[in-house]
Design an enzyme around this catalytic site. Sequence first.
Site, PDB file in Angstrom:
ATOM      1  CD1 TRP A   1     151.190  49.138 100.319  1.00  0.00           C
ATOM      2  CD2 TRP A   1     150.003  49.551  98.469  1.00  0.00           C
ATOM      3  NE1 TRP A   1     151.873  50.301  99.731  1.00  0.00           N
ATOM      4  CE2 TRP A   1     150.965  50.608  98.630  1.00  0.00           C
ATOM      5  CE3 TRP A   1     149.153  49.506  97.430  1.00  0.00           C
ATOM      6  CZ2 TRP A   1     150.828  51.738  97.757  1.00  0.00           C
ATOM      7  CZ3 TRP A   1     149.227  50.801  96.602  1.00  0.00           C
ATOM      8  CH2 TRP A   1     149.846  51.740  96.807  1.00  0.00           C
TER       9      TRP A   1
ATOM     10  CG  ASP B   1     151.917  43.568  96.447  1.00  0.00           C
ATOM     11  OD1 ASP B   1     152.936  43.494  96.073  1.00  0.00           O
ATOM     12  OD2 ASP B   1     150.928  44.391  96.721  1.00  0.00           O
TER      13      ASP B   1
ATOM     14  CE  LYS C   1     156.428  51.207  95.746  1.00  0.00           C
ATOM     15  NZ  LYS C   1     155.057  50.481  95.904  1.00  0.00           N
TER      16      LYS C   1
HETATM   17  C1  LIG Z   1     153.624  50.505  95.771  1.00  0.00           C
HETATM   18  C2  LIG Z   1     152.907  49.069  95.881  1.00  0.00           C
HETATM   19  C3  LIG Z   1     151.720  48.906  95.342  1.00  0.00           C
HETATM   20  C4  LIG Z   1     151.401  49.766  94.051  1.00  0.00           C
HETATM   21  O1  LIG Z   1     152.301  49.874  93.153  1.00  0.00           O
HETATM   22  P1  LIG Z   1     151.993  50.732  91.832  1.00  0.00           P
HETATM   23  O2  LIG Z   1     153.163  50.299  90.990  1.00  0.00           O
HETATM   24  O3  LIG Z   1     152.028  52.222  92.006  1.00  0.00           O
HETATM   25  O4  LIG Z   1     150.584  50.250  91.222  1.00  0.00           O
HETATM   26  C5  LIG Z   1     151.080  47.616  95.427  1.00  0.00           C
HETATM   27  N1  LIG Z   1     151.568  46.790  96.493  1.00  0.00           N
HETATM   28  C6  LIG Z   1     152.576  47.232  97.410  1.00  0.00           C
HETATM   29  C7  LIG Z   1     153.086  46.306  98.413  1.00  0.00           C
HETATM   30  C8  LIG Z   1     153.143  48.375  97.238  1.00  0.00           C
HETATM   31  O5  LIG Z   1     154.190  48.605  97.684  1.00  0.00           O
END
Ligand SMILES: *Cc1c(COP(=O)(O)O)cnc(C)c1O
Length: 361
Positions: A101, A172, A196
């Site tokens: 990511w 993030d 998540k």
């Molecule tokens: C799932 C995830 C993303 C991407 O998320 P989307 O909503 O599918 O764009 C980005 N960063 C992390 C850490 C993730 O787990």
Amino acid sequence: MRAYNFSAGPAALPTEVLQQAQAELLDFKDTGMSVMEMSHRGGVFMEVAREAERDFRELLNVPANYKVLFLQGGGKGEFSLVPLNLLRGKSRADYVNTGLWSSGAIKEAGKYCEAATIASSDDKKFTYVPPQDAWKPNKDAAFRHICTNETVHGVEYFWTPEIDDDVPLVADMSSHILSRPMDVSKYGCIYAGAQKNIGPSGLTIVIVREDLLGHAHPLTPSVFDYTQQAANDWMLNTPPTFAVYLAGLTFKWLKAQGGLSAIETKNIAKAKLLYDCIDNSGGFYRNEVAVENRSRMNVPFFLRDESLNAKFLETSLAANLAGLKGHKAIGGMRASVYNAISFEAVEALTQFMREFQQRNG
Ligand SMILES: *Cc1c(COP(=O)(O)O)cnc(C)c1O
């Protein structure tokens, strides 16, 4: 029967949350309609929205000089929106690369600026967090970006970088936000896709310090401009109303669990149970992440004999354990044990793992 669901995302929601949504689906608060079918500007939904934001701020102890925005676009959307909003006329941003990511964030940011990789753990297949004294930061960077929990590689920061040069830290936190208390004041901006550890997909939460607002690139779409969304209480356009409502129910559920310190205690116990099972398998199962960086939320593991992978997945599913297939980037297995996953679910998983080993070891 509800499965024990270890999916990485979209992921399990608390059963109580789904039951409440079900109970009030057709007639929300005596309005004669579902929460999905009413104006986002009406009083009933406004109260849902404001309460969700209040509860979120309270759970995470968000300081008053930060805006909380409930937006759309997902984590990946933020890979672009962070540079668009936070470059503030600068041409460079710092990135620490700890896995799939953060690599994605770096690639996307490269469209907008020089995205400088100031540290990376790719030398060891992204199995650790490079310590801060190994970073090579740029003083002229607009911000410094980290991914505090790598969902695919199962690598988590358990420390917060110290910033001494006025370069704001951006994180993030998509896959571990609300899994434990975090010191928001150490960050300039935090973002997370909701699917998540919060609620359904479609909702993206951004926390941004007020002094960073007001400098979005002129070509930033208005609905993705933090400043404009903040000025309009994130209602510049229609927010994802049902997702906001469900996230709000999850916040209430978290508060009823005792808040983030209480959920952290549970998450520690769940992660310990699972990692102990892996570590005590005599090598039948293995996790490759440095012990001090092992994620409490996403636990990737490999079978010594990979020819058993298909059988493991098939028989685990038959035992009501779903979502254990690893991400295709690294293969193997992965159990995501977000807040909504009970200790009992992890017990069921570890018991299955031991039995599978006995029959196939
Ligand atoms: C799932 C995830 C993303 C991407 O998320 P989307 O909503 O599918 O764009 C980005 N960063 C992390 C850490 C993730 O787990």
